[in-house]
Write an enzyme that holds these catalytic residues in place. Structure first.
Site, mmCIF file in Angstrom:
data_model
loop_
_atom_site.group_PDB
_atom_site.id
_atom_site.type_symbol
_atom_site.label_atom_id
_atom_site.label_comp_id
_atom_site.label_asym_id
_atom_site.label_seq_id
_atom_site.Cartn_x
_atom_site.Cartn_y
_atom_site.Cartn_z
ATOM 1 N N ASP A 30 49.714 87.761 50.775
ATOM 2 C CA ASP A 30 49.462 87.865 49.329
ATOM 3 C C ASP A 30 47.947 87.899 49.084
ATOM 4 O O ASP A 30 47.198 87.132 49.691
ATOM 5 C CB ASP A 30 50.086 86.653 48.611
ATOM 6 N N ILE A 31 47.543 88.775 48.176
ATOM 7 C CA ILE A 31 46.107 88.950 47.902
ATOM 8 C C ILE A 31 45.524 87.748 47.132
ATOM 9 O O ILE A 31 44.314 87.520 47.148
ATOM 10 C CB ILE A 31 45.874 90.273 47.126
ATOM 11 N N ASN A 86 60.637 85.519 42.013
ATOM 12 C CA ASN A 86 60.608 85.594 40.548
ATOM 13 C C ASN A 86 61.268 86.877 40.045
ATOM 14 O O ASN A 86 61.045 87.949 40.616
ATOM 15 C CB ASN A 86 59.155 85.559 40.056
ATOM 16 N N HIS A 92 57.788 84.564 35.403
ATOM 17 C CA HIS A 92 56.484 84.711 36.085
ATOM 18 C C HIS A 92 56.426 85.878 37.058
ATOM 19 O O HIS A 92 55.564 85.905 37.929
ATOM 20 C CB HIS A 92 56.091 83.412 36.815
ATOM 21 N N GLN A 93 57.316 86.864 36.910
ATOM 22 C CA GLN A 93 57.196 88.049 37.762
ATOM 23 C C GLN A 93 56.097 88.944 37.215
ATOM 24 O O GLN A 93 56.080 89.258 36.017
ATOM 25 C CB GLN A 93 58.523 88.829 37.822
ATOM 26 N N HIS A 99 60.304 90.904 45.545
ATOM 27 C CA HIS A 99 59.525 90.284 46.634
ATOM 28 C C HIS A 99 59.842 88.812 46.747
ATOM 29 O O HIS A 99 60.115 88.145 45.748
ATOM 30 C CB HIS A 99 58.017 90.494 46.426
ATOM 31 N N PHE A 100 59.827 88.330 47.961
ATOM 32 C CA PHE A 100 59.958 86.905 48.255
ATOM 33 C C PHE A 100 58.594 86.397 48.684
ATOM 34 O O PHE A 100 57.944 87.014 49.524
ATOM 35 C CB PHE A 100 60.968 86.671 49.387
ATOM 36 N N HIS A 101 58.183 85.278 48.086
ATOM 37 C CA HIS A 101 56.968 84.599 48.525
ATOM 38 C C HIS A 101 57.356 83.556 49.574
ATOM 39 O O HIS A 101 58.287 82.776 49.348
ATOM 40 C CB HIS A 101 56.322 83.820 47.371
HETATM 41 P P1 5GP Z 1 55.009 87.644 41.177
HETATM 42 O O1 5GP Z 1 54.366 86.798 40.117
HETATM 43 O O2 5GP Z 1 55.381 89.001 40.675
HETATM 44 O O3 5GP Z 1 56.190 86.917 41.823
HETATM 45 O O4 5GP Z 1 53.942 87.773 42.329
HETATM 46 C C1 5GP Z 1 53.257 88.952 42.637
HETATM 47 C C2 5GP Z 1 52.324 88.625 43.767
HETATM 48 O O5 5GP Z 1 51.786 89.822 44.257
HETATM 49 C C3 5GP Z 1 51.132 87.741 43.346
HETATM 50 O O6 5GP Z 1 51.142 86.538 44.102
HETATM 51 C C4 5GP Z 1 49.916 88.601 43.639
HETATM 52 O O7 5GP Z 1 48.826 87.881 44.158
HETATM 53 C C5 5GP Z 1 50.467 89.604 44.646
HETATM 54 N N1 5GP Z 1 49.793 90.899 44.617
HETATM 55 C C6 5GP Z 1 49.577 91.670 43.516
HETATM 56 N N2 5GP Z 1 48.945 92.813 43.855
HETATM 57 C C7 5GP Z 1 48.752 92.759 45.196
HETATM 58 C C8 5GP Z 1 48.149 93.663 46.127
HETATM 59 O O8 5GP Z 1 47.655 94.731 45.791
HETATM 60 N N3 5GP Z 1 48.147 93.277 47.428
HETATM 61 C C9 5GP Z 1 48.697 92.085 47.839
HETATM 62 N N4 5GP Z 1 48.641 91.819 49.146
HETATM 63 N N5 5GP Z 1 49.275 91.227 46.999
HETATM 64 C C10 5GP Z 1 49.312 91.547 45.678
#
Ligand code: 5GP
Length: 142
Positions: A30-31, A86, A92-93, A99-101
């Site tokens: 994750d970035i 999410n 919070h998506q 995606h799974f964190h």
């Molecule tokens: P969400 O809130 O949708 O569950 O999480 C999206 C996740 O994607 C966030 O933790 C965010 O840091 C990550 N993310 C968003 N854009 C990028 C990207 O361009 N590269 C990477 N590696 N992660 C990303």
């Protein structure tokens, strides 16, 4: 569904720190990590939320998730982690591609990057309401 940044990552148009790839899934760092080792696991199928995902992609994710959790544990030395998924802006998506964190959880650190913080405001399950809710969910399964 509208194109997301994850589709570009899958196609290699945007770089990522890849940790795993197979025919149906991709995993990368994750970035904006909540802790060191915070990894995203995504299907290559472009479904916006989990409920829209095919059984085939879901099975592929299910097969690989425990293996990736073990790899994150081994690489970071953590024994605790959260798997977060999410769905919807209210949940919070931010990126509308499933995606799974995998988020390692470390003891509190001065940097604050110890992992996921959760406000768990639990209620009470009332037996009568629970009975009808369980029946309603059960009969909605397709
Ligand atoms: P969400 O809130 O949708 O569950 O999480 C999206 C996740 O994607 C966030 O933790 C965010 O840091 C990550 N993310 C968003 N854009 C990028 C990207 O361009 N590269 C990477 N590696 N992660 C990303």
């Amino acid at each position: 569904m509208p194109e997301t940044i994850f589709s570009k990552i899958i196609r290699g148009e945007i770089p990522c720190h890849k940790v795993y790839e197979d025919a149906h899934t991709l995993a990368f760092l994750d970035i904006g990590p909540l802790s060191a080792g915070h990894t995203l696991v995504i299907p290559k199928e472009p479904a916006p939320t989990l409920d829209a995902l095919s059984d085939e992609s879901a099975a592929a994710l299910g097969r690989v998730l425990p293996r990736l959790c073990r790899a994150v544990m081994k690489a970071t030395g953590t024994t605790a982690y959260n798997v977060l998924q999410n769905n919807g802006a209210d949940a919070h998506q931010a990126v509308f591609h499933v995606h799974f964190h995998i988020i390692p959880k470390f003891p509190a650190r001065p940097s604050g990057a110890s992992g996921l913080g959760i406000a768990w405001n639990s209620g009470k399950l009332e037996p009568e309401a629970a009975k009808s809710l369980a029946a309603s969910i059960s009969s909605s399964i397709q």
